[in-house]
Design a protein around this motif. Structure first.
Motif, short mmCIF file in Angstrom:
data_model
loop_
_atom_site.label_atom_id
_atom_site.label_comp_id
_atom_site.label_asym_id
_atom_site.label_seq_id
_atom_site.Cartn_x
_atom_site.Cartn_y
_atom_site.Cartn_z
N PHE A 42 0.58 -1.18 0.03
CA PHE A 42 0.22 0.16 0.16
C PHE A 42 1.10 1.40 -0.26
O PHE A 42 0.36 2.63 -0.03
CB PHE A 42 -1.04 0.07 1.23
N LEU A 43 1.77 1.38 0.56
CA LEU A 43 3.08 2.30 0.56
C LEU A 43 2.82 3.16 -1.33
O LEU A 43 2.94 3.86 -1.60
CB LEU A 43 4.17 2.44 1.24
N VAL A 44 3.44 1.61 -1.69
CA VAL A 44 3.80 2.75 -3.37
C VAL A 44 2.74 2.25 -4.17
O VAL A 44 3.44 2.48 -5.24
CB VAL A 44 5.06 1.89 -3.77
N ASP A 45 1.50 1.31 -3.90
CA ASP A 45 1.27 0.75 -5.34
C ASP A 45 0.69 2.04 -6.02
O ASP A 45 0.02 3.00 -5.69
CB ASP A 45 -0.39 -0.12 -4.34
N ASP A 46 0.54 2.00 -7.40
CA ASP A 46 -0.38 3.24 -8.12
C ASP A 46 -1.18 3.00 -8.95
O ASP A 46 -1.39 3.50 -10.00
CB ASP A 46 0.95 4.06 -9.01
N GLY A 47 -1.97 1.44 -8.42
CA GLY A 47 -2.69 1.02 -9.15
C GLY A 47 -2.45 0.35 -10.35
O GLY A 47 -3.26 -0.90 -10.79
N ARG A 48 -1.12 -0.50 -10.78
CA ARG A 48 -0.93 -1.73 -10.86
C ARG A 48 0.00 -2.46 -10.82
O ARG A 48 -0.15 -3.57 -11.27
CB ARG A 48 -0.06 -0.21 -12.28
N ASP A 87 -1.98 7.93 3.64
CA ASP A 87 -2.79 7.82 3.87
C ASP A 87 -3.63 7.91 2.50
O ASP A 87 -3.60 8.00 1.01
CB ASP A 87 -3.59 9.91 4.62
N PHE A 88 -5.32 6.81 3.36
CA PHE A 88 -5.98 6.80 1.66
C PHE A 88 -7.42 7.54 2.28
O PHE A 88 -7.17 7.50 3.26
CB PHE A 88 -6.43 5.47 1.89
N GLU A 89 -8.58 6.95 1.47
CA GLU A 89 -10.00 7.73 2.08
C GLU A 89 -10.48 6.98 2.89
O GLU A 89 -11.32 7.66 3.53
CB GLU A 89 -11.27 7.10 0.62
N ARG A 90 -10.18 5.40 3.48
CA ARG A 90 -10.79 4.42 4.55
C ARG A 90 -10.10 4.44 4.87
O ARG A 90 -9.78 3.40 6.05
CB ARG A 90 -11.70 3.65 3.95
N GLY A 91 -8.96 4.83 5.48
CA GLY A 91 -8.01 4.62 6.63
C GLY A 91 -6.53 4.67 6.42
O GLY A 91 -6.37 6.02 5.41
N ILE A 92 -5.40 4.41 7.13
CA ILE A 92 -3.55 4.73 7.35
C ILE A 92 -2.95 3.50 6.64
O ILE A 92 -3.30 2.52 7.31
CB ILE A 92 -3.38 4.93 8.45
N VAL A 93 -1.75 3.45 6.53
CA VAL A 93 -0.58 2.63 6.47
C VAL A 93 0.60 3.14 7.01
O VAL A 93 0.81 4.11 6.92
CB VAL A 93 -0.36 1.71 5.24
N LEU A 94 0.78 2.40 8.10
CA LEU A 94 1.89 1.87 8.64
C LEU A 94 3.17 1.27 8.36
O LEU A 94 3.17 0.51 8.55
CB LEU A 94 1.96 2.95 9.76
N VAL A 95 4.43 1.90 8.28
CA VAL A 95 6.18 1.12 8.54
C VAL A 95 6.94 1.85 9.19
O VAL A 95 7.75 2.35 8.33
CB VAL A 95 6.38 0.44 6.46
N ASN A 96 7.45 0.53 10.12
CA ASN A 96 8.73 0.91 10.68
C ASN A 96 9.34 -0.11 9.55
O ASN A 96 9.78 -1.01 9.88
CB ASN A 96 8.59 0.42 12.03
#
Length: 175
Positions: A42-48, A87-96
């Motif tokens: 999810f950090l980098v996905d651009d739809g492809r 950040d997304f419309e319905r949530g967030i992702v976090l990576v350490n």
């Protein structure tokens, strides 16, 4: 880190593939852990891009996290309190990323983990990721107070001096 096989290098490689019109298949390795691999995706996905799950997953032991829908991204990933965030419309992702110390993060509002627990802060060890669903109206998350839009982008300078090199201007390190 940003070494040859570093986490940030992998993210930048994916962005390079995207710049060439290609997608990336993120293969969740058994040693990664599902949520860490999914958060990285999810950090980098651009739809492809695609996310491959381990071969042991089948309809009889399907992980419900595979069905998460965060909606459209609200921007690119950015450095936030020492972790990567998107950040997304319905949530967030976090990576350490690997090699980093454990971080305890106040989220500023309530979110739901993929297990359904409501949290307003999280503790995230190195090499861990979280996918969090917004719990407000429509699941929208608040806009970040500051977004580093230059993070990881090319930088140049007309002169250099000492340790003040252009490559460090947008590496996400405040030092």
């Amino acid at each position: 880190g940003s070494g040859t096989f570093g986490y940030e290098t992998a993210l930048k490689w994916a962005e390079y593939a995207h710049s060439r019109g290609k997608g990336v298949i993120w293969d969740a390795q058994a040693t990664w852990g599902r949520e860490y691999a999914m958060a990285t995706y999810f950090l980098v996905d651009d739809g492809r891009d695609y996310f491959a799950h381990p071969s042991g997953d089948n309809p009889d032991n399907w992980w419900s996290g595979y069905d998460v829908d965060l909606g459209a991204p609200l921007g690119q990933r950015y450095s936030w309190n020492g972790v990567f965030r998107r950040d997304f419309e319905r949530g967030i992702v976090l990576v350490n990323q690997p090699g980093e110390p454990t971080k305890t993060l106040s989220l500023g509002s309530d979110f739901k983990t993929l297990a359904g627990t409501t949290v307003s802060s999280v503790t995230l060890p190195g090499r861990e990721g979280l996918v969090l669903l917004g719990s407000g109206a429509g699941g929208a998350t608040p806009e970040p107070s500051s977004v580093d839009k230059a993070l990881g982008k090319p930088a140049t300078s007309s002169s250099t001096g000492g340790s003040y090199l252009a490559q460090y201007a947008n590496d996400g390190n405040s030092n």
